[in-house]
Design a protein around this motif. Structure first.
Motif, short mmCIF file in Angstrom:
data_model
loop_
_atom_site.label_atom_id
_atom_site.label_comp_id
_atom_site.label_asym_id
_atom_site.label_seq_id
_atom_site.Cartn_x
_atom_site.Cartn_y
_atom_site.Cartn_z
N VAL A 1 -109.72 12.63 51.36
CA VAL A 1 -108.78 11.59 50.97
C VAL A 1 -108.78 11.53 49.45
O VAL A 1 -109.84 11.48 48.82
CB VAL A 1 -109.16 10.22 51.55
N LYS A 2 -107.60 11.57 48.87
CA LYS A 2 -107.46 11.52 47.42
C LYS A 2 -106.91 10.15 47.03
O LYS A 2 -105.88 9.72 47.53
CB LYS A 2 -106.51 12.63 46.95
N TYR A 3 -107.64 9.47 46.14
CA TYR A 3 -107.18 8.17 45.67
C TYR A 3 -107.32 8.13 44.15
O TYR A 3 -107.91 9.03 43.54
CB TYR A 3 -107.98 7.03 46.33
N ASP B 1 -104.79 0.46 48.20
CA ASP B 1 -103.45 0.56 47.59
C ASP B 1 -102.64 -0.71 47.82
O ASP B 1 -101.92 -1.17 46.92
CB ASP B 1 -102.71 1.76 48.17
N HIS C 1 -102.60 6.73 47.69
CA HIS C 1 -103.53 7.78 48.10
C HIS C 1 -102.81 8.87 48.90
O HIS C 1 -101.71 8.67 49.42
CB HIS C 1 -104.66 7.18 48.94
N GLN C 2 -103.47 10.01 49.00
CA GLN C 2 -102.94 11.15 49.75
C GLN C 2 -104.07 11.76 50.59
O GLN C 2 -105.24 11.61 50.27
CB GLN C 2 -102.39 12.21 48.79
N HIS C 3 -103.67 12.46 51.64
CA HIS C 3 -104.65 13.20 52.44
C HIS C 3 -104.59 14.68 52.07
O HIS C 3 -103.52 15.22 51.76
CB HIS C 3 -104.36 13.02 53.94
N ARG C 4 -105.76 15.32 52.06
CA ARG C 4 -105.86 16.73 51.75
C ARG C 4 -106.48 17.47 52.94
O ARG C 4 -107.43 16.99 53.55
CB ARG C 4 -106.74 16.97 50.51
N THR D 1 -105.92 2.91 52.08
CA THR D 1 -104.62 2.28 52.29
C THR D 1 -104.68 0.81 51.91
O THR D 1 -103.79 0.29 51.21
CB THR D 1 -104.18 2.43 53.76
#
Length: 602
Positions: free
Chosen positions: A173-175, A134, A149-152, A131
């Protein structure tokens, strides 16, 4: 600005300007020593300030550290653990500039997954880190370069990377960061600098820095490694960007000061994409280093190691222990088992690790946690440390430092200067469907061309119009067009066959035989466009195949010392036709003497 080709004639012109400066002509404003990513960046920065600039490199452009990196343009996520927000923001700003403005054709967005094993604290810890990553990226003015970013969940992680062992993973965590062909970035920077007026000369070694009676560095003695000619030049400023050879530069000027840089060896493996099922990159931490799985065209790049290297800096090699270590680390996290037989290739390079402090008597400015600019003697500026992503900042800092006593000097504008191929890239992208239909090219091939040339594809098309056979892929290396080989010969500063196999293409590690099966066709094209005779062609082929034999022999040995000995045992004993023996760099026994450094400006 119109793109200018790098040719033998442009190299001759650079050498002429150097000779003229020592024969009563005007000194050049800036002599840049080192043709890696930082030296190329310095040349572009200096010439776009209106300074007469010559850049010299002892080998080919990017032939040292800059061709063996992890291929990432990144913000340095690990520096957030050290709370170094300024450094991360700087790198993320440069990443955004490269993606949006400077090199959108060369730098490609890439998602990465950080697998998580602990539901609460790990997700919160890494989530907070990316975070902040970003947020720092978004402080850059202009449009967002990459998604946030996104969470998986565990199921989402499994969909994106089925080959990862998921027994303990609870999600990811996808970044986003980005990838780049490092050697191509360097050659594009050199060509951009040349297009703005810089004069580049590869295979030109600095053997001595010249000083006046007051002890100021005022020029250099050089060796043209192609002809054997020794020459001198005069320069108002000398800027050295020599990577792992940074420690050697003060010796060229009989100065005691300078920076302390240690070499660390990093090894990477190249594996076919079909061997590992996954659509995103992977970032993991190990006990000894970090482990990346990076999607790279038709392959995965797996790395890296991080071990001290104190041997000859010209020829770092991977050992059996290096290869086995990376295979062991990869197999520990994958559902599939990789063996040596699965490898397409591997490569080893040296990182220049800047050490704290400077040598006594050095005027310096530590402008970053990762790089420092110093002056061990008046008129001489050294830039040390750093990384590929921040090459532009390093170049700006070096030129600013060199010009600090000149109040009329202009500032840097390289944040506004797209590299050749960037302007018009979006329009060229829209032409791709028509070109696919016209030439029968696959979508993968046109994506490959866009990612390497951008709008410069137009120049390849002009070659194809003259010779339609150039539209065909290489028979034994179909990822590349015949036109790419011809274009490299006449526009990208190729002097030797190894330049084509190792840096203008990456067949040295993109082909299971290191490109040897494609050599006859590549050599035939090079012979036509470079005007080589039969003897020269034979010597070039023998020199490259000897290098490959050496690298393969080294990878069978367990220690660095044994590997380097095996590498040298396989080298060809004679000097290729057209390449003068480097007399200034040998002692009476013919052994290489590293007093004047290595590739990228020794």
């Amino acid at each position: 600005m119109q793109p200018r080709a790098l040719t033998g004639r442009s190299r001759d012109e650079a050498l002429r300007i150097l000779r003229q400066s020592a024969a009563g002509g005007e000194p050049v404003d800036v002599l840049v020593v080192g043709g890696g990513v930082t030296g190329a960046g310095v040349a572009l920065d200096a010439t776009t300030r209106g300074l007469t600039t010559v850049v010299v490199e002892a080998e080919d452009w990017g032939a040292g550290t800059s061709q063996w990196s992890t291929k990432l343009v990144h913000g340095g996520l690990r520096y957030l653990q050290m709370l170094d927000f300024k450094l991360v923001h700087e790198a993320l700003t440069e990443r955004g500039l490269l993606l949006n403005t400077l090199a959108p054709h060369l730098v490609k967005p890439m998602p990465f997954l950080i697998p998580l094993e602990h539901r609460l604290w790990q997700r919160a810890y890494y989530g907070a880190g990316v975070t902040l990553y970003d947020v720092l990226a978004n402080l850059m003015p202009g449009r967002r370069a990459l998604p946030i970013h996104q969470h998986r969940t565990r199921a989402g992680l499994q969909r994106e990377f089925p080959a990862l062992r998921h027994r303990t993973a609870i999600g990811a965590v996808k970044y986003w960061d980005a990838t780049v062909d490092d050697a191509r970035l360097v050659s594009t920077l050199v060509r951009t600098a040349h297009s703005y007026g810089a004069h580049p000369a590869s295979r030109t070694r600095v053997t001595r820095l010249l000083k006046d009676d007051d002890g100021r560095v005022v020029g250099a003695r050089l060796l043209d490694r192609e002809s054997g000619e020794e020459l001198e030049c005069r320069a108002r400023h000398v800027v050295a960007a020599t990577g792992v050879w940074t420690d050697d530069v003060p010796q060229l000027a009989d100065a005691d000061g300078g920076l302390r840089v240690l070499a660390s060896k990093g090894v990477h493996l190249v594996v076919p994409r079909e061997k590992i099922e996954g659509s995103s990159g992977l970032f993991l931490q190990t006990e000894r280093s970090v482990l990346f799985f990076i999607p790279w065209a038709r392959y995965w790049i797996i790395g890296t190691t991080d071990t001290p290297w104190s041997l000859e800096r010209r020829s770092p090699v991977a050992t059996a222990a290096d290869v086995d270590y990376l295979l062991e680390q990869a197999n520990a996290v994958l559902t599939t088992r990789l063996t040596r037989e699965d490898l397409v290739g591997w490569y080893a390079g040296l990182r220049p690790l800047l050490q704290p402090g400077t040598r006594e008597g050095t005027d310096s400015a530590r402008v970053s946690r990762e790089h420092t600019v110093a002056s061990p003697a008046p008129g001489l500026t050294i830039i040390g440390g750093g990384k590929l992503t921040t090459y532009r900042v390093m170049a700006k800092d070096a030129v600013d430092f060199a010009l600090a006593d000149e109040p009329e000097a202009l500032g840097s504008i390289t944040e506004q200067i797209p590299l050749v191929g960037a302007v018009g890239e979006a329009a060229m992208r829209r032409r791709m469907p028509a070109l696919r239909r016209q030439f029968g090219w696959s979508e993968q091939l046109t994506n490959h061309l866009l990612h390497r040339y951008g709008s410069l594809i137009e120049e390849l098309l002009q070659l194809i119009e003259e010779d339609p056979s150039l539209a065909r892929p290489l028979e034994r290396a179909p990822a590349y067009l015949r036109a790419e080989i011809a274009y490299a010969c006449i526009s990208e500063g190729v002097l030797h066959l190894e330049d084509l196999l190792m840096r203008r293409t990456r067949l040295v590690y993109e082909s299971p035989d290191q490109g040897r099966s494609a050599l006859p066709e590549i050599a035939e094209i090079a012979e036509q466009w470079l005007g080589w005779g039969h003897d020269r062609l034979t010597e070039e082929i023998e020199a490259y195949t000897a290098w490959v034999r050496g690298v393969c022999a080294a990878a069978e040995e367990d220690s660095d010392e044994a590997a380097l000995a095996a590498f040298h045992a396989e080298q060809h004993a004679t000097v290729p036709v057209g390449r003068a023996r480097d007399r200034a760099g040998e002692d009476s026994s013919g052994r290489a003497d590293e007093r004047v450094g290595g590739p990228e400006g020794r």
